[in-house]
Design a protein around this motif. Sequence first.
Motif, mmCIF file in Angstrom:
data_model
loop_
_atom_site.group_PDB
_atom_site.id
_atom_site.type_symbol
_atom_site.label_atom_id
_atom_site.label_comp_id
_atom_site.label_asym_id
_atom_site.label_seq_id
_atom_site.Cartn_x
_atom_site.Cartn_y
_atom_site.Cartn_z
ATOM 1 N N PHE A 239 85.285 13.434 17.225
ATOM 2 C CA PHE A 239 86.284 13.955 16.288
ATOM 3 C C PHE A 239 86.318 15.488 16.323
ATOM 4 C CE2 PHE A 239 84.844 9.844 14.645
ATOM 5 C CZ PHE A 239 86.053 9.158 14.618
ATOM 6 N N ASP A 240 85.162 16.114 16.287
ATOM 7 C CA ASP A 240 85.102 17.572 16.396
ATOM 8 C C ASP A 240 85.668 18.051 17.729
ATOM 9 O OD1 ASP A 240 83.904 17.815 13.925
ATOM 10 O OD2 ASP A 240 81.871 18.086 14.703
ATOM 11 N N SER A 241 85.426 17.275 18.770
ATOM 12 C CA SER A 241 85.779 17.717 20.120
ATOM 13 C C SER A 241 87.277 17.778 20.363
ATOM 14 C CB SER A 241 85.139 16.794 21.163
ATOM 15 O OG SER A 241 85.781 15.529 21.188
ATOM 16 N N GLN A 242 88.076 17.114 19.524
ATOM 17 C CA GLN A 242 89.528 17.151 19.745
ATOM 18 C C GLN A 242 90.061 18.573 19.603
ATOM 19 O OE1 GLN A 242 90.921 14.243 20.920
ATOM 20 N NE2 GLN A 242 88.766 13.653 20.761
ATOM 21 N N ALA A 243 89.717 19.244 18.510
ATOM 22 C CA ALA A 243 90.175 20.618 18.300
ATOM 23 C C ALA A 243 89.420 21.604 19.187
ATOM 24 C CB ALA A 243 90.010 21.019 16.831
ATOM 25 N N ILE A 244 88.127 21.392 19.343
ATOM 26 C CA ILE A 244 87.335 22.279 20.200
ATOM 27 C C ILE A 244 87.869 22.222 21.632
ATOM 28 C CG2 ILE A 244 85.065 22.679 21.220
ATOM 29 C CD1 ILE A 244 83.835 21.607 18.626
ATOM 30 N N GLY A 245 88.092 21.008 22.110
ATOM 31 C CA GLY A 245 88.592 20.845 23.467
ATOM 32 C C GLY A 245 89.966 21.458 23.652
ATOM 33 N N LEU B 37 94.533 18.703 14.435
ATOM 34 C CA LEU B 37 93.351 18.029 14.970
ATOM 35 C C LEU B 37 92.111 18.259 14.122
ATOM 36 C CD1 LEU B 37 93.903 18.771 18.763
ATOM 37 C CD2 LEU B 37 94.483 16.698 17.481
ATOM 38 N N ASP B 38 92.294 18.505 12.842
ATOM 39 C CA ASP B 38 91.172 18.676 11.928
ATOM 40 C C ASP B 38 90.302 17.421 11.937
ATOM 41 O OD1 ASP B 38 89.886 20.115 9.520
ATOM 42 O OD2 ASP B 38 90.359 18.131 8.727
ATOM 43 N N ALA B 39 89.012 17.600 12.201
ATOM 44 C CA ALA B 39 88.110 16.454 12.373
ATOM 45 C C ALA B 39 88.027 15.575 11.133
ATOM 46 C CB ALA B 39 86.718 16.954 12.764
ATOM 47 N N SER B 40 88.007 16.181 9.955
ATOM 48 C CA SER B 40 87.900 15.383 8.733
ATOM 49 C C SER B 40 89.117 14.495 8.550
ATOM 50 C CB SER B 40 87.727 16.307 7.516
ATOM 51 O OG SER B 40 88.846 17.173 7.381
ATOM 52 N N GLU B 41 90.281 14.990 8.953
ATOM 53 C CA GLU B 41 91.499 14.183 8.850
ATOM 54 C C GLU B 41 91.508 13.072 9.891
ATOM 55 O OE1 GLU B 41 95.115 13.157 7.041
ATOM 56 O OE2 GLU B 41 93.515 14.552 6.444
ATOM 57 N N LEU B 42 91.062 13.372 11.105
ATOM 58 C CA LEU B 42 91.024 12.358 12.162
ATOM 59 C C LEU B 42 90.079 11.218 11.797
ATOM 60 C CD1 LEU B 42 90.942 14.591 15.388
ATOM 61 C CD2 LEU B 42 92.916 13.433 14.363
ATOM 62 N N ARG B 43 88.975 11.537 11.150
ATOM 63 C CA ARG B 43 88.006 10.495 10.771
ATOM 64 C C ARG B 43 88.596 9.499 9.775
ATOM 65 N NH1 ARG B 43 84.319 14.962 11.184
ATOM 66 N NH2 ARG B 43 82.726 14.539 12.798
ATOM 67 N N LYS B 44 89.582 9.928 9.010
ATOM 68 C CA LYS B 44 90.203 9.036 8.037
ATOM 69 C C LYS B 44 91.070 7.966 8.708
ATOM 70 C CE LYS B 44 90.636 12.710 4.544
ATOM 71 N NZ LYS B 44 91.635 13.507 3.764
ATOM 72 N N HIS B 45 91.563 8.254 9.899
ATOM 73 C CA HIS B 45 92.572 7.385 10.516
ATOM 74 C C HIS B 45 92.120 6.732 11.827
ATOM 75 C CE1 HIS B 45 95.651 8.892 7.719
ATOM 76 N NE2 HIS B 45 95.093 10.072 7.880
ATOM 77 N N PHE B 46 91.146 7.339 12.513
ATOM 78 C CA PHE B 46 90.747 6.840 13.822
ATOM 79 C C PHE B 46 89.283 6.420 13.825
ATOM 80 C CE2 PHE B 46 94.262 9.727 14.647
ATOM 81 C CZ PHE B 46 95.008 9.053 15.612
ATOM 82 N N SER B 47 88.975 5.533 14.746
ATOM 83 C CA SER B 47 87.578 5.191 15.006
ATOM 84 C C SER B 47 87.172 5.853 16.323
ATOM 85 C CB SER B 47 87.403 3.674 15.132
ATOM 86 O OG SER B 47 88.061 3.195 16.301
ATOM 87 N N GLU B 48 85.875 5.919 16.539
ATOM 88 C CA GLU B 48 85.404 6.471 17.809
ATOM 89 C C GLU B 48 85.893 5.635 18.975
ATOM 90 O OE1 GLU B 48 81.091 7.607 19.843
ATOM 91 O OE2 GLU B 48 81.338 7.624 17.654
#
Length: 234
Positions: free
Chosen positions: A24-30, A172-183
Motif C-alpha cells: 500500500f505504501d509502495s503505490q505512492a512511493i513507486g 494513492l494515499d496508503a490509508s485510503e487504499l487499505r480501506k478498499h483493496f487487499s494485498e
Amino acid sequence: MSTNQEVKLYQCIPIPDGDWKDVFDSQAIGMALMHNSKTKPARYEAVSSLPVIFIIRSYNSLLYYSGEVQPGTPQFVSFLRYAQEVCAQVHRRHNDEENLYFPFLESKLGDGRMAGMVAAHEALNKPLATFEDLVEAMIIKPHEWDLNLFRNSIYRFMPILREHLKDELKILDASELRKHFSEQDFKEYEKRFIKETIRSVVPSRGPQLVLVNGDSVHGAWYGVVAQITQENVV
C-alpha cells in the motif's frame, strides 16, 4: 541573434513517507520515484508503477543538454531522437495508466475517481504535441535550431505535467487504499500489468532511459524493477 536564456531545471517530487516493501505504501512511493527517475533495476517486488518512465529527470536532461549540442553533428540528431523517445515514454505511461492502472483503482475506489487524472493527460496533449512537432522540425531543418524556442516549449508543459504528477500521489494515499483493496488485489493486478507492459516495451529504447536517467545512488534503497523473463510473458 537573441541571447540564450539561463536554463531552468525542475525539482523532483518529494518521496512520500512509508515502507516501499508494503504494497500500500509502495503505490505512492513507486509513483513518485518513477516520475523522478530514482530507482534501481533488479528483481521484481510489488510496485504498481512498474514501467520505468523517468519524467522529471528526462526533461531536465533535455533542458540541460540542449545547450551542449550543435546542429550539423551526429550528437545533435541523437539528442533530438532521444527527445522523441522521452515523449513517447510519456505517452506509453499515460496509455498504461488509462487502460490498466486507473480502471483497476476505479474498480474499488468508484467510477470516475480517476477522471481528473485523465483530464490532466488531455490538458497536457496540446503543449506536448507542440514540442514534439518542434523536435521533428529540427530534425528535418537543423539549420533552424533555436535553443530558447526548444527550452520554452518544454517550459510550457512542464508545470502542468509536474502538478499532475503531484496530484496522482494524493489519490494513492496508503490509508485510503487499505480501506478498499487487499494485498491480493494488488498482487493479481501486478501479474496482469507486467504481462501487458512487457508486450509493449521496446527493449532497445526503454532500458536506455533507465541507464541515462536512473539514480542508483539516491534511489538505491527503493524496490526493484521486474526483469523480463519468459515467466513474466507467458
